[in-house]
Write a protein that holds these residues in place. Sequence first.
Motif, mmCIF file in Angstrom:
data_model
loop_
_atom_site.group_PDB
_atom_site.id
_atom_site.type_symbol
_atom_site.label_atom_id
_atom_site.label_comp_id
_atom_site.label_asym_id
_atom_site.label_seq_id
_atom_site.Cartn_x
_atom_site.Cartn_y
_atom_site.Cartn_z
ATOM 1 N N UNK A 137 -5.308 3.503 13.042
ATOM 2 C CA UNK A 137 -5.732 2.963 11.742
ATOM 3 C C UNK A 137 -5.219 3.851 10.619
ATOM 4 N N UNK A 138 -5.261 3.327 9.414
ATOM 5 C CA UNK A 138 -4.848 4.073 8.227
ATOM 6 C C UNK A 138 -6.018 4.143 7.271
ATOM 7 N N UNK A 139 -5.998 5.172 6.451
ATOM 8 C CA UNK A 139 -7.017 5.279 5.425
ATOM 9 C C UNK A 139 -6.330 5.744 4.146
ATOM 10 N N UNK A 140 -6.522 4.972 3.078
ATOM 11 C CA UNK A 140 -5.851 5.315 1.823
ATOM 12 C C UNK A 140 -6.640 6.385 1.085
ATOM 13 N N UNK A 141 -5.966 7.040 0.174
ATOM 14 C CA UNK A 141 -6.613 8.027 -0.697
ATOM 15 C C UNK A 141 -7.773 7.352 -1.432
ATOM 16 N N UNK A 142 -8.949 7.973 -1.393
ATOM 17 C CA UNK A 142 -10.090 7.446 -2.136
ATOM 18 C C UNK A 142 -10.759 6.239 -1.501
ATOM 19 N N UNK A 143 -10.383 5.924 -0.278
ATOM 20 C CA UNK A 143 -10.937 4.741 0.368
ATOM 21 C C UNK A 143 -12.092 5.124 1.301
ATOM 22 N N UNK A 144 -13.081 4.221 1.440
ATOM 23 C CA UNK A 144 -14.193 4.463 2.348
ATOM 24 C C UNK A 144 -14.119 3.484 3.504
ATOM 25 N N UNK A 145 -14.027 4.031 4.697
ATOM 26 C CA UNK A 145 -13.964 3.190 5.889
ATOM 27 C C UNK A 145 -15.291 3.293 6.635
ATOM 28 N N UNK A 205 0.839 -1.201 0.000
ATOM 29 C CA UNK A 205 0.000 0.000 0.000
ATOM 30 C C UNK A 205 0.872 1.250 0.000
ATOM 31 N N UNK A 206 0.488 2.236 -0.804
ATOM 32 C CA UNK A 206 1.235 3.490 -0.824
ATOM 33 C C UNK A 206 0.967 4.244 0.472
ATOM 34 N N UNK A 207 1.603 5.377 0.608
ATOM 35 C CA UNK A 207 1.457 6.163 1.825
ATOM 36 C C UNK A 207 -0.022 6.533 2.032
ATOM 37 N N UNK A 208 -0.577 6.242 3.210
ATOM 38 C CA UNK A 208 -2.004 6.519 3.409
ATOM 39 C C UNK A 208 -2.282 8.021 3.494
ATOM 40 N N UNK A 209 -3.530 8.390 3.186
ATOM 41 C CA UNK A 209 -3.925 9.795 3.334
ATOM 42 C C UNK A 209 -4.021 10.149 4.814
ATOM 43 N N UNK A 210 -4.686 9.259 5.556
ATOM 44 C CA UNK A 210 -4.867 9.495 6.994
ATOM 45 C C UNK A 210 -4.172 8.392 7.763
ATOM 46 N N UNK A 211 -3.430 8.801 8.744
ATOM 47 C CA UNK A 211 -2.794 7.802 9.572
ATOM 48 C C UNK A 211 -2.959 8.196 11.032
ATOM 49 N N UNK A 212 -3.572 7.323 11.796
ATOM 50 C CA UNK A 212 -3.858 7.588 13.204
ATOM 51 C C UNK A 212 -3.085 6.579 14.035
ATOM 52 N N UNK A 213 -2.343 7.080 15.003
ATOM 53 C CA UNK A 213 -1.530 6.185 15.824
ATOM 54 C C UNK A 213 -1.769 6.411 17.307
ATOM 55 N N UNK A 214 -2.171 5.346 17.966
ATOM 56 C CA UNK A 214 -2.263 5.327 19.422
ATOM 57 C C UNK A 214 -2.979 6.558 19.985
ATOM 58 N N UNK A 215 -4.148 6.798 19.453
ATOM 59 C CA UNK A 215 -4.906 7.973 19.847
ATOM 60 C C UNK A 215 -5.629 7.719 21.172
ATOM 61 N N UNK A 216 -5.405 8.605 22.114
ATOM 62 C CA UNK A 216 -6.094 8.512 23.406
ATOM 63 C C UNK A 216 -6.825 9.818 23.673
ATOM 64 N N UNK A 217 -8.085 9.717 24.060
ATOM 65 C CA UNK A 217 -8.849 10.909 24.403
ATOM 66 C C UNK A 217 -9.548 10.671 25.733
#
Lengths: 315, 328
Positions: B29-37, B1-13
């Motif tokens: 989680x990661x989300x690629x360009x043009x992908x629907x999660x 997979x190429x570099x994701x558009x969105x990359x979330x790491x160890x998010x704590x709120x």
Amino acid sequence: MFAYIIKRLLYAVPIALAVTLVAFLLVHIAPGDALNAIAPADAPAETIAALKAAYGLDRPLPVQYGLWLGRALQGDLGASIATGRSVTSEVMAAVGNTLSLAGVAAIIGVLAGCVLGGIAGYRHGGWVDRIATFISVIGVSVPHYWLGLVLTIVFSITLGWLPAMGAGPEGGWFLDGAHLPYIVLPALTMAVVPMGILTRTVRAVVVDILAQDFVQALRAKGLGNRRIFRHVAKNAAPTVLAVAGLQLGYLMGGSILIETVFAWPGTGFLLNTAIFQRDLPLLQGTLLVLCLFFVLLNLLVDIAQPFIDPRMRRT
Amino acid sequence: MSKPLLSVRDLNVRFHGERNASALNGVSFDLAEGEVLGLLGESGSGKSVTLRTLLKLHPPARTSMSGQIRVGDTDVMALQGRALEQYRGGMVSMVFQDPGLAFDPLYTVGEQIVETIRAHERIDADTARARALELMERVQIPQARRRLDAYPFEMSGGMRQRAMIALALACRPRLLLADEPTTALDATVQIQVLLLLRELQRELGMSVIFVTHDIGAAVEVSDRLAVMYGGRIVEEGSVADVVQRPAHPYTAGLLASTVVDVPRDQALPAIPGAPPDLAALPPGCAFAPRCAHASAQCREQVPALQAMAGDERHRAACWHALLQPAHA
Ligand SMILES: Nc1ncnc2c1ncn2[C@@H]1O[C@H](COP(=O)(O)OP(=O)(O)OP(=O)(O)O)[C@@H](O)[C@H]1O
Ligand SMILES: [Mg+2]
């Protein structure tokens, strides 16, 4: 929108009529006889009867009301029993002075209330909020004639900075350098209650608006705080306007104590005089004009609302 | 997979206040360009908080956040002031659940779209208005020109949601966050809005995170699914993997429940018990108290997301996954 305004105008007519009736009756229901003021207590019955006939007091009440209303509609509120001068001109001069005082006080009170309440609403729960709430409680609960006396003692008697009595030269108040100092103390005293009430109102409204989804949506679409504030302010405006209008109305009529403390030649002062002198036409006329002002203010506020809130244009 | 558009790491709120709540606990989680999660999970599992965190919409005074969010080359956690405003609604925008509440009632829909455009771009009011009209036509609002001058209360729910979508698309975001965009709408309108969203996503090549309670809808529009529980992602993978071969017992239960179509906020028949208290999460897997497979290990240690055998991108966080893990 146009229909709404017409409708609201038409509603005002019966209200205004009811007001005239109340102003008329109130004075007749009140104990004591209007003639006591002019006729000596031991006057012969014929004199009393003649006087009654002269003032029209011998006719049945409905007729008296009809005649009084008819003349009032033409701007004739009769002559003062005590001074013989035209009630209309006395009342209008006093209304002018009161309107100035109440206007300045309302501007101070509403501005201060909006600023304090707005900050408190934005900082809701914090210490600024607590201070603002404290100030508003003080403002609403301090007796204002007492505050007036304290201000007078401090600023005119002790410090000698400001005049304590009257509206300035010529007895009436105008907006110029010579008259300006005279209005400061009474206006500040009078501003305290509307400031307290506006602070409370604005705070509650702002807290409520900030909790609404659309504010978060505004932030989510990238608006800065200043633009978001404009949305908050507009949404708060209808409520604030309604409360401010009501406050101005109260100030117009509820200033007897303050006007008496500061010897301000306004309607409150006039009412006071009319009551103590049992000056029936003067009392009726003053009451009538004050009440009509109240009705007019409410009318203006109601008409202004749909200009701000489109949802009200449909009804 | 190429570099994701969105990359979330160890998010704590964490929210502070009368009640503390650990709303997100290590979300990655990661989300690629043009992908629907598609983001699934019971009420309170942290789906909306995840979306709001991506836009940094939480009240700063009552929230502590940690972790990493990258959109393209932007470090979102570090964004502030003007840059944050440009990012919101510019690079990433959001469609809210209830369009009746998401518009300012005192401004016309057109004014609100124009305002958004002009907050991001230096263009004059007429150009912005022309663009707003174009957007309104694009989301298939009939008589778009007239509707531009309509107030939100003058529109139907479906129409308002279309307008909300138009507003969200106003500055060509690369990522669209849709938080239950159809929940507040009538059933027939739901499908139309859903189809519109999918169509726009394909046309514009945006990435989308789509939160829903409707697994059918999620399957329909998503490329991948993520399932949340107790502020964690417990399973993620392609739609086919997650729906046909769920690896986490919670996912399996969730899927079983939707067969009978339980209304929102009611206990799921296939999963006894209640969602966890976010103020006092158990030391181990948050789902353990409700799980038929739970062991002592489950109650003591939080399982990490790990790939399932045969598919690197199908991952689940479970000590007793229903599938064989890749590196068991
Ligand atoms: N601003 C906040 N302050 C305190 N707690 C919050 C805040 N926002 C969310 N929470 C809490 O975080 C938890 C997760 O909420 P969230 O809205 O993300 O759930 P959700 O998965 O979107 O549920 P739903 O399906 O009902 O929308 C809930 O327990 C909620 O009470
Ligand atoms: Mg939610």
